[in-house]
Design a protein around this motif. Sequence first.
Motif, PDB file in Angstrom:
ATOM      1  N   MET A 278       0.710  -1.354   0.123  1.00 23.57           N
ATOM      2  CA  MET A 278      -0.332  -0.288   0.117  1.00 23.57           C
ATOM      3  C   MET A 278       0.842   1.053  -0.098  1.00 23.57           C
ATOM      4  O   MET A 278       1.974   1.697   0.874  1.00 23.57           O
ATOM      5  N   VAL A 279       0.536   2.548  -0.570  1.00 21.86           N
ATOM      6  CA  VAL A 279       1.519   3.771  -0.530  1.00 21.86           C
ATOM      7  C   VAL A 279       0.112   4.403  -0.738  1.00 21.86           C
ATOM      8  O   VAL A 279      -0.850   4.420  -0.490  1.00 21.86           O
ATOM      9  N   GLU A 280       0.384   5.415  -0.471  1.00 23.65           N
ATOM     10  CA  GLU A 280       0.031   7.008  -0.213  1.00 23.65           C
ATOM     11  C   GLU A 280       0.044   7.645  -1.115  1.00 23.65           C
ATOM     12  O   GLU A 280       1.361   7.957  -1.788  1.00 23.65           O
ATOM     13  N   LEU A 281      -0.904   8.168  -1.720  1.00 20.55           N
ATOM     14  CA  LEU A 281      -0.911   9.024  -3.031  1.00 20.55           C
ATOM     15  C   LEU A 281      -1.036  10.166  -3.472  1.00 20.55           C
ATOM     16  O   LEU A 281      -0.823  10.553  -4.076  1.00 20.55           O
ATOM     17  N   THR A 282      -1.603  10.504  -1.858  1.00 17.77           N
ATOM     18  CA  THR A 282      -1.870  12.136  -1.610  1.00 17.77           C
ATOM     19  C   THR A 282      -1.779  12.203  -0.466  1.00 17.77           C
ATOM     20  O   THR A 282      -1.676  11.534   0.702  1.00 17.77           O
ATOM     21  N   SER A 283      -0.611  13.264   0.395  1.00 18.26           N
ATOM     22  CA  SER A 283      -0.417  13.729   1.311  1.00 18.26           C
ATOM     23  C   SER A 283      -2.022  14.481   2.219  1.00 18.26           C
ATOM     24  O   SER A 283      -1.920  15.007   1.585  1.00 18.26           O
ATOM     25  N   ALA A 284      -1.467  14.286   3.858  1.00 23.28           N
ATOM     26  CA  ALA A 284      -3.005  15.465   3.829  1.00 23.28           C
ATOM     27  C   ALA A 284      -1.694  17.062   3.611  1.00 23.28           C
ATOM     28  O   ALA A 284      -0.412  17.164   4.067  1.00 23.28           O
ATOM     29  N   PRO A 285      -2.214  18.139   3.158  1.00 26.91           N
ATOM     30  CA  PRO A 285      -2.322  19.249   3.038  1.00 26.91           C
ATOM     31  C   PRO A 285      -1.453  19.648   4.496  1.00 26.91           C
ATOM     32  O   PRO A 285      -1.931  19.376   5.609  1.00 26.91           O
ATOM     33  N   SER A 286      -0.755  21.454   4.471  1.00 25.93           N
ATOM     34  CA  SER A 286       0.094  21.546   5.060  1.00 25.93           C
ATOM     35  C   SER A 286      -0.922  22.503   6.100  1.00 25.93           C
ATOM     36  O   SER A 286      -0.887  22.185   7.564  1.00 25.93           O
ATOM     37  N   ALA A 287      -1.973  22.696   4.929  1.00 25.20           N
ATOM     38  CA  ALA A 287      -3.264  23.635   6.093  1.00 25.20           C
ATOM     39  C   ALA A 287      -3.809  22.644   6.715  1.00 25.20           C
ATOM     40  O   ALA A 287      -4.273  22.977   8.518  1.00 25.20           O
ATOM     41  N   ALA A 288      -3.745  21.802   6.625  1.00 25.07           N
ATOM     42  CA  ALA A 288      -4.893  20.572   7.803  1.00 25.07           C
ATOM     43  C   ALA A 288      -4.175  20.311   9.065  1.00 25.07           C
ATOM     44  O   ALA A 288      -4.701  19.731   9.918  1.00 25.07           O
ATOM     45  N   LEU A 289      -2.675  20.125   8.973  1.00 28.01           N
ATOM     46  CA  LEU A 289      -2.077  19.951  10.345  1.00 28.01           C
ATOM     47  C   LEU A 289      -2.337  21.031  11.183  1.00 28.01           C
ATOM     48  O   LEU A 289      -1.674  22.270  10.697  1.00 28.01           O
ATOM     49  N   PRO A 290      -2.205  20.634  12.514  1.00 28.58           N
ATOM     50  CA  PRO A 290      -2.058  21.518  13.841  1.00 28.58           C
ATOM     51  C   PRO A 290      -1.063  22.329  13.721  1.00 28.58           C
ATOM     52  O   PRO A 290      -0.385  22.553  15.302  1.00 28.58           O
ATOM     53  N   LEU A 291      -0.311  23.109  13.221  1.00 33.57           N
ATOM     54  CA  LEU A 291       0.512  23.709  14.117  1.00 33.57           C
ATOM     55  C   LEU A 291       0.262  24.656  15.163  1.00 33.57           C
ATOM     56  O   LEU A 291       1.702  25.145  15.576  1.00 33.57           O
ATOM     57  N   ALA A 292      -0.654  25.625  14.954  1.00 36.99           N
ATOM     58  CA  ALA A 292      -1.143  25.955  15.393  1.00 36.99           C
ATOM     59  C   ALA A 292      -0.982  25.731  17.226  1.00 36.99           C
ATOM     60  O   ALA A 292      -0.340  25.973  17.886  1.00 36.99           O
ATOM     61  N   ALA A 293      -1.512  24.926  17.062  1.00 35.98           N
ATOM     62  CA  ALA A 293      -2.357  24.111  18.053  1.00 35.98           C
ATOM     63  C   ALA A 293      -0.692  23.143  18.344  1.00 35.98           C
ATOM     64  O   ALA A 293      -0.293  23.142  20.217  1.00 35.98           O
ATOM     65  N   LEU A 294      -0.307  22.690  18.252  1.00 36.14           N
ATOM     66  CA  LEU A 294       1.291  22.754  18.382  1.00 36.14           C
ATOM     67  C   LEU A 294       2.294  23.285  18.866  1.00 36.14           C
ATOM     68  O   LEU A 294       2.739  23.075  20.266  1.00 36.14           O
ATOM     69  N   SER A 295       2.509  24.647  17.997  1.00 36.50           N
ATOM     70  CA  SER A 295       2.856  25.599  19.066  1.00 36.50           C
ATOM     71  C   SER A 295       2.686  26.220  20.687  1.00 36.50           C
ATOM     72  O   SER A 295       2.829  26.225  21.631  1.00 36.50           O
ATOM     73  N   ASP A 296       1.131  25.953  20.660  1.00 32.89           N
ATOM     74  CA  ASP A 296       0.524  26.380  21.701  1.00 32.89           C
ATOM     75  C   ASP A 296       0.912  25.197  22.266  1.00 32.89           C
ATOM     76  O   ASP A 296       0.722  25.799  23.859  1.00 32.89           O
ATOM     77  N   HIS A 297       0.877  24.205  22.118  1.00 36.14           N
ATOM     78  CA  HIS A 297       0.777  22.727  23.296  1.00 36.14           C
ATOM     79  C   HIS A 297       3.012  22.645  24.104  1.00 36.14           C
ATOM     80  O   HIS A 297       2.550  22.731  24.921  1.00 36.14           O
TER      81      HIS A 297
END
Length: 195
Positions: free
Chosen positions: A3-22
Amino acid sequence: MMMVELTSAPSAALPLAALSDHLRLSSGFADDGSQDAVLEACLRAAMAAIEARIGKALLRRQFALTLTEWQSGEAQGLPIAPVSTVDSISLVARNGVETVVDESRYVLRVDAHRPRIEGIAGSLPAPVLGGSIEVVLTAGYGAEWAGVPADLQHAMLTLAAEFYALDGPSPRQVSPQVSALIEPYRLIRLRGGAA
């Protein structure tokens, strides 16, 4: 099976602000975005580690599963969940010629842990000798971070924070806190490991 991933999660969907707050990175300082690439790398590594342990896609994306034969003539278990759609099934001959299987020949049986494809008229179409089967599917809890269950969100942020503190992913085991959060999502294998 591969199994291979054809599309990756877009950067905008990743919780950068939540991790920064964490991590409390912006406490008392202006957020200039200089850590965004590092935070994104830690989030992607944490997501991959959790998905590998639980057999589930956190953020929705497309995958391709290649098989040499069906698990049984009537059904095929899928190695990832939750699957929202089977986008296509193709029979691939040895010479590379693909034949798309009509959607009326199969159905997706949705399941939180063990989704599967079943033949409508009793059997799934078999590939020619030496050929293969390619299943393209879409799996994941949601296209956006808000669609991921809260405990898996917390596990991913905690593991990403651990990776950030270690200056990158580590081969060691995940912490007991992360293990406790992801345990309810792990696939329980019965019958000698068969899915």
